[in-house]
Design a protein around this motif. Structure first.
Motif, PDB file in Angstrom:
ATOM      1  N   CYS A 259      -5.898  -0.082  19.493  1.00 17.78           N
ATOM      2  CA  CYS A 259      -6.082  -1.141  20.490  1.00 17.78           C
ATOM      3  C   CYS A 259      -5.645  -0.659  21.872  1.00 17.78           C
ATOM      4  O   CYS A 259      -6.358  -0.836  22.860  1.00 17.78           O
ATOM      5  CB  CYS A 259      -5.295  -2.380  20.073  1.00 17.78           C
ATOM      6  SG  CYS A 259      -5.381  -3.760  21.234  1.00 17.78           S
ATOM      7  N   CYS A 266     -12.227  -6.034  19.637  1.00 21.82           N
ATOM      8  CA  CYS A 266     -11.637  -7.253  19.072  1.00 21.82           C
ATOM      9  C   CYS A 266     -12.463  -7.791  17.903  1.00 21.82           C
ATOM     10  O   CYS A 266     -11.911  -8.325  16.943  1.00 21.82           O
ATOM     11  CB  CYS A 266     -11.499  -8.321  20.159  1.00 21.82           C
ATOM     12  SG  CYS A 266     -10.302  -7.900  21.452  1.00 21.82           S
ATOM     13  N   CYS A 269     -11.663  -5.817  14.839  1.00 22.47           N
ATOM     14  CA  CYS A 269     -10.288  -6.139  14.455  1.00 22.47           C
ATOM     15  C   CYS A 269     -10.235  -7.490  13.745  1.00 22.47           C
ATOM     16  O   CYS A 269      -9.531  -7.659  12.745  1.00 22.47           O
ATOM     17  CB  CYS A 269      -9.419  -6.148  15.707  1.00 22.47           C
ATOM     18  SG  CYS A 269      -7.643  -6.129  15.372  1.00 22.47           S
TER      19      CYS A 269
END
Length: 328
Positions: A259, A266, A269
């Motif tokens: 990250c 995102c 993730c």
């Protein structure tokens, strides 16, 4: 003999992952080591939901199923409906005689919760919550009570009430409960709120199906400074990263590193997190499906546990009345 634990939940709606991380997970782990009483706290639910008793009534079954679905064994634990145990109500009255109003008003947890609910003027029941909680703990002579830090003032008052009773009546009738402090982190809400809550619309419920969990995770707040995938992130302020730390510990450090380097987006993730949550919750769903299709069995589990609790509580009340010389 095993030491006894008293724990439970207010019946104000279905439970969520915050409850699982904060208490249910440890209940499952400890159920073989301790004699565990699980309280369905429907009376205490009235302190904040007295205008909506239908919610409380439905939530008795919902909360029982939530507990059973995560792996609590009904053949080992005792599931108790609070309002059906007369000893709790009777002990609450006795303990209220030993507790001053000023003591309750200065309880920091009571003040904090009153502010959260916007109560300018507290009801007798709300103010006396810690007294009722003492009755919950002592009716079954619980040795240990698992709590978060916010509940410590309540438990300290319970310990004080027990000492006061035993000293006043010169009888070691009541067991002074020990605090079992939870070392689990408080789970933040999907919206980044410091707390996941039933009324905040930011929770993943234990009853959510896989698609619902995935959609909720995909809507979770992340690092607002990241516009493009390659932008360096700040995982320490990201809600999704906070969840990875709790539910995906083996990958957490690597995710944070990627990250910060802008090597993971995102979306990816979040998809990873959704899969981890659904993998965790799939066994819950399997057990839930069974209990939801066998509601009579759930009701019997509650009835059997409550019957046992009544017998235990009646004996405690007998001993308390004998110590007070009010037993005929």
């Amino acid at each position: 003999m095993k030491k006894r634990i008293l724990t439970g939940d207010r019946t104000t709606g279905k439970l969520h992952l915050g409850h699982y991380v904060g208490s249910l997970q440890s209940r499952v782990a400890l159920q073989h080591e301790y004699d565990t009483f699980i309280l369905l706290a429907d009376v205490q639910a009235l302190t904040t939901h007295f205008e909506n008793p239908s919610l409380i009534h439905q939530s008795i079954l919902d909360v029982a199923i939530d507990n059973l679905s995560v792996g609590l064994d009904p053949n080992i634990v005792t599931v108790v409906q609070q309002s059906a145990v007369p000893a709790i109500a009777e002990l609450t009255i006795f303990y209220s005689m030993l507790t001053t109003v000023n003591t309750l008003r200065h309880n920091p947890t009571i003040k904090s919760e009153a502010a959260n609910y916007g109560y300018d003027d507290m009801t007798y029941g709300f103010l006396g919550y810690p007294v009722s909680q003492t009755a919950d703990i002592t009716f079954c002579k619980a040795h240990l009570v698992p709590v978060g830090e916010d509940q410590i003032p309540h438990l300290e008052l319970s310990r004080k009430i027990v000492r006061r009773f035993n000293d006043l009546y010169q009888a070691e009738v009541l067991i002074e409960p020990q605090i079992m402090l939870s070392n689990c982190p408080r789970l933040v809400g999907l919206d980044g709120n410091a707390k996941m809550g039933k009324s905040l619309g930011n929770a993943v419920y234990l009853s959510d199906d896989a698609d619902t969990v995935s959609k909720k995770v995909m809507s979770a707040v992340t690092d607002p400074s990241r516009i493009a995938k390659t932008d360096p992130g700040h995982p320490e302020i990201c809600t999704v990263c906070a969840y990875h730390k709790v539910f995906n510990a083996p990958e957490y450090e690597d995710i944070c590193t990627q990250c910060r380097a802008g090597a993971i987006g995102c979306v990816a993730c979040k998809r990873n997190l959704a899969k981890k949550l659904n993998d965790l919750m799939d066994p819950f769903r399997e057990r839930r499906a069974y209990y939801e299709s066998h509601l009579d069995e759930v009701k019997q589990i509650i009835a059997t546990g409550t019957e046992k609790a009544c017998a235990v509580g009646n004996e405690t009340v007998r001993e308390v009345k004998s110590a007070m010389s009010v037993l005929l």
